[in-house]
Design a protein around this motif. Structure first.
Motif, PDB file in Angstrom:
ATOM      1  N   LYS A  37      79.270  84.763 113.884  1.00 57.60           N
ATOM      2  CA  LYS A  37      78.887  83.514 114.538  1.00 57.60           C
ATOM      3  C   LYS A  37      79.784  82.351 114.107  1.00 57.60           C
ATOM      4  CE  LYS A  37      74.907  80.506 115.423  1.00 57.60           C
ATOM      5  NZ  LYS A  37      75.708  79.290 115.281  1.00 57.60           N
ATOM      6  N   LYS A  38      80.104  82.310 112.811  1.00 61.72           N
ATOM      7  CA  LYS A  38      80.953  81.232 112.291  1.00 61.72           C
ATOM      8  C   LYS A  38      82.334  81.273 112.957  1.00 61.72           C
ATOM      9  CE  LYS A  38      83.227  79.793 107.955  1.00 61.72           C
ATOM     10  NZ  LYS A  38      83.034  78.340 108.090  1.00 61.72           N
ATOM     11  N   LEU A  39      82.938  82.443 113.052  1.00 63.20           N
ATOM     12  CA  LEU A  39      84.265  82.561 113.639  1.00 63.20           C
ATOM     13  C   LEU A  39      84.227  82.288 115.145  1.00 63.20           C
ATOM     14  CD1 LEU A  39      85.603  85.696 111.720  1.00 63.20           C
ATOM     15  CD2 LEU A  39      86.111  83.294 111.277  1.00 63.20           C
ATOM     16  N   GLU A  40      83.163  82.724 115.801  1.00 61.87           N
ATOM     17  CA  GLU A  40      83.039  82.467 117.242  1.00 61.87           C
ATOM     18  C   GLU A  40      82.985  80.971 117.513  1.00 61.87           C
ATOM     19  OE1 GLU A  40      81.945  83.844 121.296  1.00 61.87           O
ATOM     20  OE2 GLU A  40      81.363  85.161 119.653  1.00 61.87           O
ATOM     21  N   ASP A  41      82.322  80.232 116.643  1.00 61.28           N
ATOM     22  CA  ASP A  41      82.190  78.780 116.817  1.00 61.28           C
ATOM     23  C   ASP A  41      83.481  78.033 116.488  1.00 61.28           C
ATOM     24  OD1 ASP A  41      79.552  79.154 117.548  1.00 61.28           O
ATOM     25  OD2 ASP A  41      78.759  78.693 115.557  1.00 61.28           O
ATOM     26  N   GLU A  42      84.285  78.570 115.584  1.00 61.74           N
ATOM     27  CA  GLU A  42      85.430  77.819 115.060  1.00 61.74           C
ATOM     28  C   GLU A  42      86.769  78.169 115.698  1.00 61.74           C
ATOM     29  OE1 GLU A  42      83.638  77.149 110.534  1.00 61.74           O
ATOM     30  OE2 GLU A  42      85.406  78.401 110.854  1.00 61.74           O
ATOM     31  N   LEU A  43      86.977  79.431 116.053  1.00 62.00           N
ATOM     32  CA  LEU A  43      88.309  79.867 116.466  1.00 62.00           C
ATOM     33  C   LEU A  43      88.585  79.579 117.935  1.00 62.00           C
ATOM     34  CD1 LEU A  43      88.506  83.312 114.613  1.00 62.00           C
ATOM     35  CD2 LEU A  43      89.441  81.106 113.878  1.00 62.00           C
ATOM     36  N   GLU A  44      89.890  79.454 118.230  1.00 62.42           N
ATOM     37  CA  GLU A  44      90.322  79.262 119.617  1.00 62.42           C
ATOM     38  C   GLU A  44      90.381  80.609 120.332  1.00 62.42           C
ATOM     39  OE1 GLU A  44      90.751  76.396 121.031  1.00 62.42           O
ATOM     40  OE2 GLU A  44      90.462  75.201 119.195  1.00 62.42           O
ATOM     41  N   CYS A  45      90.546  80.542 121.665  1.00 61.63           N
ATOM     42  CA  CYS A  45      90.525  81.759 122.470  1.00 61.63           C
ATOM     43  C   CYS A  45      91.682  82.705 122.164  1.00 61.63           C
ATOM     44  CB  CYS A  45      90.549  81.404 123.968  1.00 61.63           C
ATOM     45  SG  CYS A  45      88.925  80.962 124.621  1.00 61.63           S
ATOM     46  N   ASN A  46      92.786  82.175 121.652  1.00 61.91           N
ATOM     47  CA  ASN A  46      93.943  83.029 121.394  1.00 61.91           C
ATOM     48  C   ASN A  46      93.892  83.713 120.026  1.00 61.91           C
ATOM     49  OD1 ASN A  46      94.276  80.699 119.905  1.00 61.91           O
ATOM     50  ND2 ASN A  46      96.504  80.598 120.210  1.00 61.91           N
ATOM     51  N   ALA A  47      92.780  83.599 119.333  1.00 60.15           N
ATOM     52  CA  ALA A  47      92.669  84.173 117.986  1.00 60.15           C
ATOM     53  C   ALA A  47      92.379  85.664 118.043  1.00 60.15           C
ATOM     54  CB  ALA A  47      91.573  83.460 117.201  1.00 60.15           C
ATOM     55  N   ARG A  48      92.881  86.361 117.057  1.00 58.62           N
ATOM     56  CA  ARG A  48      92.556  87.782 116.859  1.00 58.62           C
ATOM     57  C   ARG A  48      91.938  87.937 115.481  1.00 58.62           C
ATOM     58  NH1 ARG A  48      96.475  92.885 118.036  1.00 58.62           N
ATOM     59  NH2 ARG A  48      95.665  92.419 120.128  1.00 58.62           N
ATOM     60  N   ILE A  49      90.796  88.610 115.441  1.00 55.81           N
ATOM     61  CA  ILE A  49      90.110  88.871 114.172  1.00 55.81           C
ATOM     62  C   ILE A  49      90.235  90.356 113.860  1.00 55.81           C
ATOM     63  CG2 ILE A  49      87.950  88.737 112.909  1.00 55.81           C
ATOM     64  CD1 ILE A  49      88.216  86.739 116.049  1.00 55.81           C
ATOM     65  N   ILE A  50      90.678  90.650 112.667  1.00 51.96           N
ATOM     66  CA  ILE A  50      90.865  92.036 112.227  1.00 51.96           C
ATOM     67  C   ILE A  50      89.883  92.312 111.099  1.00 51.96           C
ATOM     68  CG2 ILE A  50      92.497  93.689 111.244  1.00 51.96           C
ATOM     69  CD1 ILE A  50      94.747  91.959 112.459  1.00 51.96           C
ATOM     70  N   ALA A  51      88.974  93.243 111.351  1.00 49.95           N
ATOM     71  CA  ALA A  51      87.951  93.594 110.363  1.00 49.95           C
ATOM     72  C   ALA A  51      88.297  94.923 109.710  1.00 49.95           C
ATOM     73  CB  ALA A  51      86.578  93.673 111.022  1.00 49.95           C
ATOM     74  N   CYS A  52      88.166  94.949 108.389  1.00 50.60           N
ATOM     75  CA  CYS A  52      88.455  96.163 107.628  1.00 50.60           C
ATOM     76  C   CYS A  52      87.174  96.699 106.987  1.00 50.60           C
ATOM     77  CB  CYS A  52      89.484  95.875 106.535  1.00 50.60           C
ATOM     78  SG  CYS A  52      91.022  95.142 107.159  1.00 50.60           S
ATOM     79  N   ARG A  53      87.044  98.016 107.004  1.00 48.08           N
ATOM     80  CA  ARG A  53      85.911  98.739 106.401  1.00 48.08           C
ATOM     81  C   ARG A  53      84.627  98.655 107.204  1.00 48.08           C
ATOM     82  NH1 ARG A  53      87.927  96.865 101.139  1.00 48.08           N
ATOM     83  NH2 ARG A  53      89.052  98.596 100.187  1.00 48.08           N
ATOM     84  N   PHE A  54      84.251  97.446 107.661  1.00 48.25           N
ATOM     85  CA  PHE A  54      83.010  97.303 108.418  1.00 48.25           C
ATOM     86  C   PHE A  54      83.268  96.467 109.669  1.00 48.25           C
ATOM     87  CE2 PHE A  54      81.744  97.785 103.965  1.00 48.25           C
ATOM     88  CZ  PHE A  54      80.906  98.893 104.060  1.00 48.25           C
ATOM     89  N   PRO A  55      82.796  96.921 110.851  1.00 49.71           N
ATOM     90  CA  PRO A  55      82.998  96.151 112.082  1.00 49.71           C
ATOM     91  C   PRO A  55      81.972  95.033 112.209  1.00 49.71           C
ATOM     92  CG  PRO A  55      81.782  98.160 112.573  1.00 49.71           C
ATOM     93  CD  PRO A  55      82.104  98.203 111.095  1.00 49.71           C
ATOM     94  N   PHE A  56      82.207  94.153 113.170  1.00 48.53           N
ATOM     95  CA  PHE A  56      81.233  93.120 113.483  1.00 48.53           C
ATOM     96  C   PHE A  56      80.102  93.740 114.311  1.00 48.53           C
ATOM     97  CE2 PHE A  56      84.931  90.479 112.541  1.00 48.53           C
ATOM     98  CZ  PHE A  56      84.352  89.489 111.762  1.00 48.53           C
ATOM     99  N   PRO A  57      78.890  93.231 114.184  1.00 53.29           N
ATOM    100  CA  PRO A  57      77.743  93.883 114.814  1.00 53.29           C
ATOM    101  C   PRO A  57      77.659  93.738 116.331  1.00 53.29           C
ATOM    102  CG  PRO A  57      77.041  91.877 113.708  1.00 53.29           C
ATOM    103  CD  PRO A  57      78.476  92.084 113.345  1.00 53.29           C
TER     104      PRO A  57
END
Length: 233
Positions: A174-194
């Motif tokens: 939720k924090k990243l969805e609220d803060e990041l711009e549309c061109n952002a890429r989030i890379i999760a390691c070990r555990f995915p986002f729900p």
């Protein structure tokens, strides 16, 4: 001297000998006791100093386990680092590693040309990361901050790497969805986002890496295609 005086001088009486011995023994015992006392103080000081040093070193590592959301330090594997770098291919812009640990991801990204930043709450790991970056010659392209991730805005980053735990992923999503711009890429390691559906997945087991492009999860592409330029009449 007469004969009796000579005998007393050469051969002191048993009483005189006992008195002399009695006078010497306490002195020797006093010196030995003083030495033992000094050694005792030194040993006590040494043990106390060692315990204090161990406490100072261990506290930053133990404290995260006592928080409501535990984010322990687990070094990234070589496979994880390579998988993250594959997800960063053809990407540009700034990069942030949330929970950067000993700086492995930040340093690896800097070697690929990124201006990379790491946020880590453990000061010992931050100082070690700075040393590693200096040792590897990328200190000018890296920064490491001692900070709580919940108190930092990541709005100006276009590439975000996360080594999290399941308990924190919903809130971080939720924090990243609220803060990041549309061109952002989030890379999760070990555990995915729900809730997010990954756009790319690579690796197996603990080395699995998920990549999420916000422009798709937010429908930015759809919105932009629906907007048509105004024509002059």
């Amino acid at each position: 001297f007469n004969e009796s005086d000579r005998e007393n001088t050469l051969c002191p009486s048993p009483g005189a000998m006992s008195q002399a011995v009695a006078e010497e023994i306490p002195q020797e015992q006093g010196e030995g006791g003083s030495r033992r006392s000094s050694w005792g103080l030194l040993v006590t000081a040494g043990v106390g100093g060692t315990l204090v040093a161990l406490y100072a070193v261990a506290t930053p590592f133990v404290t995260p386990a006592l928080r409501k959301v535990c984010l322990p330090f687990v070094p990234a594997t070589a496979a994880q680092i390579q998988n993250v770098l594959k997800m960063l291919e053809n990407r540009s812009g700034s990069l942030v590693d949330i929970g950067s640990g000993d700086g492995r991801i930040v340093i690896a990204a800097a070697k690929k040309g990124f201006q990379a930043v790491g946020y880590e709450l453990n000061p010992w790991l931050v100082w070690y990361s700075r040393y590693r970056a200096w040792r590897d010659g990328v200190h000018q392209n890296t920064k490491f901050h001692i900070s709580d991730l919940w108190k930092v805005s990541f709005s100006h980053y276009t590439n975000v790497v996360v080594f999290g735990v399941p308990q924190m992923m919903p809130q971080l999503e939720k924090k990243l969805e609220d803060e990041l711009e549309c061109n952002a890429r989030i890379i999760a390691c070990r555990f995915p986002f729900p809730c997010w559906i990954p756009d790319h997945t690579i690796g197996e087991g603990i080395d699995t890496v998920w990549a999420y492009d916000l422009k798709r999860s937010r429908g930015c592409e759809t919105k932009s295609s629906e907007i048509t330029p105004e024509t002059e009449s």
